[in-house]
Structures are given as structure tokens and as C-alpha cells.
Write a protein that holds these residues in place. Structure first.
Motif, PDB file in Angstrom:
ATOM      1  N   GLU A 137      -3.718  -3.738  -8.987  1.00 18.98           N
ATOM      2  CA  GLU A 137      -3.702  -2.593  -8.082  1.00 18.98           C
ATOM      3  C   GLU A 137      -5.092  -1.991  -7.926  1.00 18.98           C
ATOM      4  O   GLU A 137      -5.894  -1.967  -8.861  1.00 18.98           O
ATOM      5  CB  GLU A 137      -2.730  -1.526  -8.586  1.00 18.98           C
ATOM      6  N   ARG A 150     -11.531  -6.124  -3.940  1.00 14.00           N
ATOM      7  CA  ARG A 150     -11.415  -4.729  -3.515  1.00 14.00           C
ATOM      8  C   ARG A 150     -11.547  -4.617  -1.992  1.00 14.00           C
ATOM      9  O   ARG A 150     -10.724  -3.995  -1.328  1.00 14.00           O
ATOM     10  CB  ARG A 150     -12.522  -3.891  -4.159  1.00 14.00           C
ATOM     11  N   GLU A 154       0.857  -1.182   0.000  1.00 14.98           N
ATOM     12  CA  GLU A 154       0.000   0.000   0.000  1.00 14.98           C
ATOM     13  C   GLU A 154       0.898   1.239   0.000  1.00 14.98           C
ATOM     14  O   GLU A 154       1.879   1.300   0.746  1.00 14.98           O
ATOM     15  CB  GLU A 154      -0.919   0.018   1.213  1.00 14.98           C
ATOM     16  N   CYS A 172      -8.118   8.902  -4.799  1.00 13.25           N
ATOM     17  CA  CYS A 172      -7.372   9.726  -5.754  1.00 13.25           C
ATOM     18  C   CYS A 172      -8.346  10.633  -6.489  1.00 13.25           C
ATOM     19  O   CYS A 172      -9.430  10.192  -6.883  1.00 13.25           O
ATOM     20  CB  CYS A 172      -6.632   8.851  -6.758  1.00 13.25           C
ATOM     21  N   HIS A 205      -2.948  10.601  -3.137  1.00 12.61           N
ATOM     22  CA  HIS A 205      -3.619   9.326  -3.363  1.00 12.61           C
ATOM     23  C   HIS A 205      -3.247   8.292  -2.309  1.00 12.61           C
ATOM     24  O   HIS A 205      -2.297   8.460  -1.534  1.00 12.61           O
ATOM     25  CB  HIS A 205      -3.239   8.772  -4.739  1.00 12.61           C
ATOM     26  N   CYS A 206      -3.998   7.190  -2.357  1.00 11.62           N
ATOM     27  CA  CYS A 206      -3.655   5.977  -1.614  1.00 11.62           C
ATOM     28  C   CYS A 206      -4.018   4.807  -2.511  1.00 11.62           C
ATOM     29  O   CYS A 206      -5.138   4.735  -3.029  1.00 11.62           O
ATOM     30  CB  CYS A 206      -4.427   5.898  -0.303  1.00 11.62           C
ATOM     31  N   SER A 207      -3.069   3.894  -2.747  1.00 15.91           N
ATOM     32  CA  SER A 207      -3.326   2.730  -3.592  1.00 15.91           C
ATOM     33  C   SER A 207      -2.810   1.471  -2.908  1.00 15.91           C
ATOM     34  O   SER A 207      -1.810   1.504  -2.183  1.00 15.91           O
ATOM     35  CB  SER A 207      -2.667   2.893  -4.964  1.00 15.91           C
ATOM     36  N   SER A 208      -3.514   0.382  -3.134  1.00 18.61           N
ATOM     37  CA  SER A 208      -3.123  -0.921  -2.607  1.00 18.61           C
ATOM     38  C   SER A 208      -2.999  -1.887  -3.773  1.00 18.61           C
ATOM     39  O   SER A 208      -3.638  -1.695  -4.810  1.00 18.61           O
ATOM     40  CB  SER A 208      -4.163  -1.450  -1.611  1.00 18.61           C
ATOM     41  N   GLY A 209      -2.221  -2.949  -3.595  1.00 18.29           N
ATOM     42  CA  GLY A 209      -2.100  -3.920  -4.675  1.00 18.29           C
ATOM     43  C   GLY A 209      -1.502  -5.230  -4.225  1.00 18.29           C
ATOM     44  O   GLY A 209      -0.810  -5.295  -3.211  1.00 18.29           O
ATOM     45  N   MET A 254      -6.891   1.577  -6.772  1.00 21.38           N
ATOM     46  CA  MET A 254      -6.752   2.988  -6.428  1.00 21.38           C
ATOM     47  C   MET A 254      -7.791   3.296  -5.345  1.00 21.38           C
ATOM     48  O   MET A 254      -8.984   3.458  -5.634  1.00 21.38           O
ATOM     49  CB  MET A 254      -6.970   3.885  -7.651  1.00 21.38           C
ATOM     50  N   ARG A 255      -7.356   3.335  -4.104  1.00 20.68           N
ATOM     51  CA  ARG A 255      -8.298   3.527  -2.995  1.00 20.68           C
ATOM     52  C   ARG A 255      -8.829   4.948  -2.953  1.00 20.68           C
ATOM     53  O   ARG A 255     -10.028   5.174  -2.821  1.00 20.68           O
ATOM     54  CB  ARG A 255      -7.637   3.183  -1.658  1.00 20.68           C
ATOM     55  N   ARG A 312      -0.164  10.887 -10.481  1.00 20.65           N
ATOM     56  CA  ARG A 312      -1.274  10.821  -9.535  1.00 20.65           C
ATOM     57  C   ARG A 312      -1.317  12.067  -8.671  1.00 20.65           C
ATOM     58  O   ARG A 312      -0.270  12.587  -8.262  1.00 20.65           O
ATOM     59  CB  ARG A 312      -1.129   9.594  -8.625  1.00 20.65           C
TER      60      ARG A 312
END
Length: 274
Positions: free
Chosen positions: A39, A116, A13, A44, A78-82, A41-42, A75
Motif C-alpha cells: 500500500e 509509487r 484506491e 495523510c 487521507h488517500c491511499s492506493s495499493g 499512503m498518497r 488515519r
């Protein structure tokens, strides 16, 4: 940056202010070639992914990154997880040709919807998990992602190839929809994109039944409502209806069989303890 690193996969993350990211030269964490990530995109406001074409990415999008190909993403905050997978794992699930994966956006329903939620909850709760629990959660995320990628190639996926991922996904789907009195094993299988027989075999390998899992989820939800402030103003019949029971006597009988007390007695006992 948060990471849960296993031998063949890792959960990652990343959160930051506005940033431009490029593929690192020679990136290849896993044996067998450049890795592939699914991934999420939580959060953004705007994101532009240049990866086999330009792709506008918005919050809650689930998409594929193939680190063997050129990559640039711009970006806003943002916050992204994968879930990052070895190329070998993906090839075992999909075959040799992975040329069309880069930048692919994944559907919003079915297994993808479960993945998700799983990515979000795993990264949020990871600090409170034991090491063994983090391994289970990460493995399940990897298997869900592989099953999704496999289904994009052949239109279906082999549930028994990804037993752990399917069991977690099915359990999450059941917990989410157990308040629907029409939820059946057939609908669970359809929601996950697998056959009813495959779903039954996944549960059987754990000594469980699918119908029993649905009833159990309903009873457990009822117990939570009866013993928490959330359900304090609800009548017993309302609790039964919200938990997928059409008939109050059936609900009372099954609840008492599970917890050794009637729903009314359970609520009263909970209030006394408070």
C-alpha cells in the motif's frame, strides 16, 4: 473507493475523512489464503498502523499489509492506493515463510520509487484507459510489487520472472532520467536492482534494446519540448542539452532520422499549426 479487479490481483484506491479500520474477519478474496497488499499512503497528515507492532505512517510511505494477521489503522483525512496480491503469488516469489511481512516499510529508492509513481498515475488515469490498458497497468504493478518483495528476502530479484513489471519500471526510469547524458543500461539495471544481462533479456523478449530505448526517450522528450509552450523560449542547443545530448550535430542527425525533419523545422512547423 476505486478498484481495478483482475483474476489474481487488484488495484485499490481509498479516500475518506478520518477513519479507524480493522481487518475484516475471514477476509480471503483470492484462492489460497488471506491476501497481501503493498500500500501507498498518497496523502495523510497522521496515520498509526497496529500490525505486528505499531508503525507511524506518513504521506508517500509504501508498506506491506498481511491480512492473515490482526490489523488496525487509524488515519486522518487521507488517500491511499495499493496493489492486492494473492498469498500464493507472494509465496511463489518469496518462499513459504511470510511471517515478517506485516507492517514492513519498503525502501524509497529503486523499483519502489517507480512503483509509487506507477500506482499514482494508474489510478489517476484509469478512467481514461481502455480495459486492456487497465489490465496491462495492473499486471505491471503486481509484478513490480512481487519483485520488490522478493528482493527483500534474497537481496535481489529475478527480472525474467516479472518481465512485464520490469519492462514498465525500466521504461519509466529511462523516461525520468533520459536527460542525464550519463544514463546507461548499467545504470538502469542498477536502479532497478537487477543484472545488466537480465535487463537486456527483458527488452530482447519484446524485440527491443536498452540503449535504443534510452536514445528513443531522449528524442521523444526533445520533440515534446520543441512542439509545446513549455519549450518555446529554449534554444535548440538548450533542448539538446536538456534531453541528454552533449553534441548538437548528433542531436540534429538523430532527430531528423526519427522524425524526417530537423529540430528547427519541426519547431517552425508546430508554430504555424498553432
Amino acid at each position: 473507493m476505486k478498484r481495478i479487479v483482475l483474476e489474481r490481483c487488484e488495484l485499490v484506491e481509498h479516500a475518506s475523512d478520518a477513519v479507524q479500520a480493522l481487518r475484516a474477519p475471514g477476509r480471503s478474496r483470492f484462492e489460497g489464503g488471506d491476501d497481501i497488499a503493498v500500500e501507498l499512503m498518497r496523502e495523510c497528515r497522521t496515520a498509526l498502523l497496529d500490525h505486528d507492532g505499531e508503525h507511524r505512517i506518513k504521506a508517500d510511505d509504501l508498506y506491506v499489509v498481511d491480512y492473515a494477521k490482526p490489523l488496525q489503522i487509524i488515519r486522518s483525512r487521507h488517500c491511499s492506493s495499493g496493489i492486492v496480491l494473492s498469498r500464493r503469488q507472494v509465496m511463489e516469489a518469496m518462499g513459504e515463510d511470510l511471517s515478517s511481512l506485516a507492517g514492513r516499510r519498503i525502501a524509497t529508492r529503486g523499483m519502489a520509487s517507480i512503483l509509487r509513481q506507477h500506482l499514482k498515475s494508474t489510478m489517476d488515469e484509469a478512467p481514461y484507459m481502455s480495459e486492456a490498458e487497465r489490465v496491462v497497468a495492473t499486471t505491471a504493478a503486481a509484478e513490480m510489487a512481487l519483485a520488490i518483495l522478493q528482493s527483500t528476502r534474497v537481496g535481489a530479484c529475478d527480472a525474467e520472472q516479472f518481465v512485464d513489471g520490469f519492462h514498465v519500471a525500466a521504461s519509466r526510469l529511462i523516461d525520468r532520467h533520459c536527460g542525464d547524458p550519463d544514463l546507461t543500461p548499467d545504470r538502469v539495471a542498477s536502479g532497478l536492482g537487477c543484472s545488466r544481462a537480465s535487463l537486456y533479456r527483458v527488452f530482447a523478449r519484446r524485440g527491443e534494446g536498452v540503449a535504443e530505448a534510452i536514445w528513443s526517450a531522449r528524442i521523444e522528450r526533445a520533440w515534446r519540448l520543441l512542439t509545446s509552450p513549455e519549450g518555446a523560449g529554449l534554444r535548440i542547443s538548450d533542448v539538446a542539452m536538456l534531453c541528454g545530448f552533449r553534441e548538437l550535430p548528433t542531436f540534429t542527425r538523430m532527430f531528423k532520422r526519427r522524425y524526417g525533419a530537423t529540430p528547427r523545422d519541426t519547431r517552425q512547423r508546430s508554430r504555424l499549426l498553432d
